[in-house]
Design an enzyme around this catalytic site. Structure first.
Site, PDB file in Angstrom:
ATOM      1  N   ALA A 122      56.215 -12.378 -22.279  1.00 23.94           N
ATOM      2  CA  ALA A 122      56.249 -12.105 -23.765  1.00 23.94           C
ATOM      3  C   ALA A 122      56.046 -13.546 -24.574  1.00 23.94           C
ATOM      4  CB  ALA A 122      57.756 -11.797 -23.914  1.00 23.94           C
ATOM      5  N   PRO A 123      55.426 -13.169 -25.979  1.00 17.37           N
ATOM      6  CA  PRO A 123      54.949 -12.232 -26.329  1.00 17.37           C
ATOM      7  C   PRO A 123      53.337 -11.372 -25.720  1.00 17.37           C
ATOM      8  CG  PRO A 123      54.308 -13.898 -27.564  1.00 17.37           C
ATOM      9  CD  PRO A 123      54.911 -14.483 -26.742  1.00 17.37           C
ATOM     10  N   LYS A 159      49.090 -14.546 -22.773  1.00 18.59           N
ATOM     11  CA  LYS A 159      48.501 -14.727 -21.481  1.00 18.59           C
ATOM     12  C   LYS A 159      48.224 -13.477 -20.759  1.00 18.59           C
ATOM     13  CE  LYS A 159      50.151 -19.238 -21.735  1.00 18.59           C
ATOM     14  NZ  LYS A 159      51.202 -19.225 -22.750  1.00 18.59           N
ATOM     15  N   CYS A 186      54.932 -25.661 -21.977  1.00 21.32           N
ATOM     16  CA  CYS A 186      54.621 -26.167 -23.241  1.00 21.32           C
ATOM     17  C   CYS A 186      55.771 -27.182 -23.388  1.00 21.32           C
ATOM     18  CB  CYS A 186      54.858 -25.233 -24.262  1.00 21.32           C
ATOM     19  SG  CYS A 186      56.216 -24.388 -24.551  1.00 21.32           S
TER      20      CYS A 186
HETATM   21  C1  SAM Z   1      56.922 -19.958 -22.571  1.00 15.85           C
HETATM   22  S1  SAM Z   1      57.578 -18.164 -23.025  1.00 15.85           S
HETATM   23  C2  SAM Z   1      56.218 -17.440 -22.391  1.00 15.85           C
HETATM   24  C3  SAM Z   1      55.121 -17.110 -23.335  1.00 15.85           C
HETATM   25  C4  SAM Z   1      54.070 -15.931 -22.674  1.00 15.85           C
HETATM   26  N1  SAM Z   1      53.582 -16.220 -21.399  1.00 15.85           N
HETATM   27  C5  SAM Z   1      52.683 -15.953 -23.531  1.00 15.85           C
HETATM   28  O1  SAM Z   1      51.944 -16.333 -23.283  1.00 15.85           O
HETATM   29  O2  SAM Z   1      53.032 -15.156 -24.740  1.00 15.85           O
HETATM   30  C6  SAM Z   1      58.780 -18.098 -21.716  1.00 15.85           C
HETATM   31  C7  SAM Z   1      59.298 -16.886 -21.411  1.00 15.85           C
HETATM   32  O3  SAM Z   1      60.435 -16.965 -20.431  1.00 15.85           O
HETATM   33  C8  SAM Z   1      61.065 -15.780 -20.748  1.00 15.85           C
HETATM   34  N2  SAM Z   1      62.310 -16.049 -19.761  1.00 15.85           N
HETATM   35  C9  SAM Z   1      63.319 -17.045 -19.811  1.00 15.85           C
HETATM   36  N3  SAM Z   1      64.024 -16.869 -18.662  1.00 15.85           N
HETATM   37  C10 SAM Z   1      63.469 -15.944 -17.698  1.00 15.85           C
HETATM   38  C11 SAM Z   1      63.676 -15.419 -16.568  1.00 15.85           C
HETATM   39  N4  SAM Z   1      64.931 -15.835 -15.988  1.00 15.85           N
HETATM   40  N5  SAM Z   1      62.781 -14.600 -15.864  1.00 15.85           N
HETATM   41  C12 SAM Z   1      61.703 -14.120 -16.566  1.00 15.85           C
HETATM   42  N6  SAM Z   1      61.354 -14.608 -17.758  1.00 15.85           N
HETATM   43  C13 SAM Z   1      62.385 -15.539 -18.590  1.00 15.85           C
HETATM   44  C14 SAM Z   1      61.589 -15.878 -22.160  1.00 15.85           C
HETATM   45  O4  SAM Z   1      62.049 -14.823 -22.547  1.00 15.85           O
HETATM   46  C15 SAM Z   1      60.108 -16.363 -22.671  1.00 15.85           C
HETATM   47  O5  SAM Z   1      59.647 -15.291 -23.107  1.00 15.85           O
END
Ligand code: SAM
Length: 625
Positions: free
Chosen positions: A401-402, A405, A524
């Site tokens: 999310a969101p 990618k 990031c």
């Molecule tokens: C850097 S963001 C991802 C952005 C996304 N890849 C994009 O390009 O739009 C990191 C994400 O990891 C999720 N997250 C946090 N802990 C997690 C977990 N244990 N398992 C899976 N997702 C997790 C968060 O909700 C957040 O949306």
């Protein structure tokens, strides 16, 4: 938000480090002598030049009449277009596009169903065409690219003797498309070429003279600099912050640290200077001491200041063309028709556009609503380019999310195969689902697990992307709260999570995949503990993987050692990106190849499945006596 940002009405100029004062004191003497020599030679040369100039001008005045226009260089159309554009956000990549004689870029992102329609190109966007390729092998190094600008090109090509004799007053006079060769003889050209050489030499010498003059004066004054006393430090805490004074002290402290043996005050140690510098940088840029310490460990003090400065400036707004619905050239034309001022991001992507300004909100155009593009940071393209998902593969985006990618993966896979888009945060998944619908993605499955539950939920993927949750130290320009809201506990919690997630990501991949068997880890964040240390941990825990090239041939190689810790030498294959060097968010990308589904880690042997579900085979532990 830092004090500097809060005190906008009183913001001093950005800190520019004096790079001319890093040498030894003996150099000052050498510079002085050189200064004298240049000055006396210049006086003689100027006198001679004035004499020659008068003679030549009189002899040539008739011949040169009317020739000026004919010998002006024909300016490349693209450059004329660029010059007429509005002022841009600092953007190294787009300068490069101007100068690389682009030819074909817009057509490289065909709309699948419409690829034969390429010949209806519109002239108005031909200037952006480039021979760029999506494939990593063709990615160019933006950081090392030559940075000549359009005016450099013009002045290099200009043959105007009047310009040479009298000094070029304005470049406007060269903006002509008349025939550049007419009426110019080889002798003229040779003569002009010599004059240009001499002008260049003269400019260089003048610059050197100015540098020496400025440096000489500053040297004398600056040597008086001393750190504030304890009483002064205490008094400063009570008084309102004087940003100008703090800024000056930062510059002076760095200058002393760069030449400590010569410029230090005998009463102060290097630590005293570093402590004062840290305090001042925290005040000036608004970071807490904890993060300041971390960042100062990562960079030299000079580069740290460049990083802090870059974090005070917003990165350019960038969008990614959704090639499932349109081509970049068509999207660009549609937005240009709405008076949006844009350019390709750089040679390394054929789907990205930088938006310089727009009279309409970029998130509310009809093209946006129709899913023709995603508003997406340039850095966020990188892990997907590294992952390079193929058509008909099964791909897992573990923290999706969101969806920037995920939707890029689907576009590269041309909506074939399967992209499992998972995120642990249900609220954030709303945006993920909305983006998937808007962009017309039909090969995605959204789920809501803790990533650590993979591959028990599902395994056997051809490729897995782990864009891990992180501290966000690479995106401070977007979220200034990072400057003050992170503690050691946060970092410990995050790095533990990252380590668990990366093992799950590795275990979810099928090493026997005919086309894949790859894992990409990205953050990031710029901190080593969230980047190289996590990758190094994965290499140690999973000897059945190895690091491979990301295919991104710009960005800095990852650290192979840091503050006494040694990482696996292959860490140099990972890539780091910084706001101050690449004008994109701070980012880290690592790519692994999984060599086998069986791993032997001393006591345990794991077999990772090729289908869904997990088989975990545990050998009997060999116990000692
Ligand atoms: C850097 S963001 C991802 C952005 C996304 N890849 C994009 O390009 O739009 C990191 C994400 O990891 C999720 N997250 C946090 N802990 C997690 C977990 N244990 N398992 C899976 N997702 C997790 C968060 O909700 C957040 O949306």
């Amino acid at each position: 938000m830092g004090r500097r940002a809060k005190n906008k009405q009183d913001v001093p100029l950005p800190i520019e480090l004096d790079k001319t004062h890093e040498g030894k004191v003996t150099k000052a003497l050498h510079d002085k002598l050189k200064h004298e020599a240049i000055r006396s030679r210049k006086q003689k040369e100027n006198a001679q030049r004035q004499k020659n100039s008068r003679t030549d001008k009189a002899a040539n005045s008739n011949k040169e009449q009317g020739k000026r226009k004919n010998i002006a260089p024909v300016e490349d159309n693209s450059i004329v277009e660029k010059k007429s554009k509005k002022t841009k956000v600092v953007e190294v990549e787009s300068d490069q596009m101007v100068l690389d004689a682009p030819d074909d870029g817009w057509d490289n992102a065909p709309l699948e169903s419409d690829s034969e329609n390429d010949d209806d190109d519109d002239d108005s966007i031909d200037e952006f065409d480039s021979a760029e390729e999506e494939l990593p092998s063709n990615i160019s190094d933006v950081s090392d690219a030559p940075t000549r600008n359009a005016l450099d090109l013009l002045s290099d090509d200009s043959d105007d003797e009047d310009g040479i004799e009298g000094g070029i007053e304005s470049y406007d006079e060269f903006d002509t498309d008349e025939d550049a060769d007419e009426g110019v003889t080889f002798r003229d050209m040779e003569k002009r070429s010599k004059m240009l050489d001499s002008m260049r030499e003269e400019d260089e010498e003048m610059a050197e003279l100015e540098r020496l003059e400025a440096g000489g004066a500053a040297e004398g004054e600056r040597e008086l600099f001393a750190l504030p006393t304890l009483e002064q430090v205490e008094a400063e805490k009570e008084a309102p912050l004087d940003l100008q004074q703090v800024q000056l002290r930062i510059q002076e402290t760095i200058r002393v640290l760069n030449n400590f043996a010569e410029l230090r005050s005998p009463q102060s140690s290097r630590n005293d200077y570093m402590d004062q510098l840290k305090r001042d940088l925290c005040h000036y840029y608004g970071y807490n001491e904890f993060l300041m310490d971390k960042l100062l460990q990562l960079f030299t003090v000079g580069e740290a200041v460049e990083f802090f400065e870059a974090n005070e400036v917003a990165r350019p707004v960038t969008i990614r063309t959704n090639t499932l619905k349109t081509r970049r050239r068509d999207l660009a034309q549609a937005l240009i028709n709405r008076s949006v001022n844009l350019d390709p991001i750089g040679k390394w992507t054929k789907v990205g556009l930088t938006i310089f300004d727009s009279p309409v909100p970029v998130g509310a155009t009809p093209e946006y609503m129709a899913g023709h593009y995603m508003i997406q940071a340039a850095s966020s393209f990188l892990p997907v380019i590294a992952l390079a998902p193929q058509e008909n593969e099964k791909v897992l985006d573990m923290s999706a999310a969101p969806g920037g990618k995920t939707t890029y993966c689907s576009a590269l896979m041309k909506n074939t195969g399967l992209v499992v888009a998972n995120d642990a945060n249900k609220d954030r998944e709303r945006a993920l689902v909305a983006n998937i619908h808007r962009l017309g993605i039909t090969n995605a499955l959204v789920c809501n697990y803790d990533g650590r539950e993979f591959p028990k939920v599902m395994g056997g993927f051809d490729r897995v992307l782990l864009d891990a949750p992180c501290s966000g130290t690479g995106v401070i320009s977007k979220d200034a709260s990072v400057k003050i809201n992170k503690s050691q506990d946060d970092f410990s919690m995050l790095t533990n999570l990252q380590k668990e997630l990366i093992l799950s990501a590795i275990d979810s991949v099928n090493a026997d995949s005919a086309t894949g068997g790859y894992i990409v880890y990205s953050t990031c964040s710029v901190t080593v503990e969230e980047d190289e240390a996590v990758v190094d941990y994965a290499l140690r825990k999973r000897p059945n993987i190895k690091l491979v090239s990301t295919g991104l041939d710009f960005g800095r190689p990852g650290f192979t050692g840091f503050r006494g810790r040694t990482f696996h030498s292959s860490l140099s294959l990972t890539r780091r990106f910084y706001p101050h060097t690449h004008n994109m968010d701070g980012f880290f990308v690592a790519k692994f190849k999984k060599m086998s589904n069986k791993i032997q880690t001393g006591e345990n042997e794991f077999t990772v499945p090729t289908g869904s579900g997990v088989k975990l085979k545990q050998k009997k532990k060999k116990r000692g006596n």
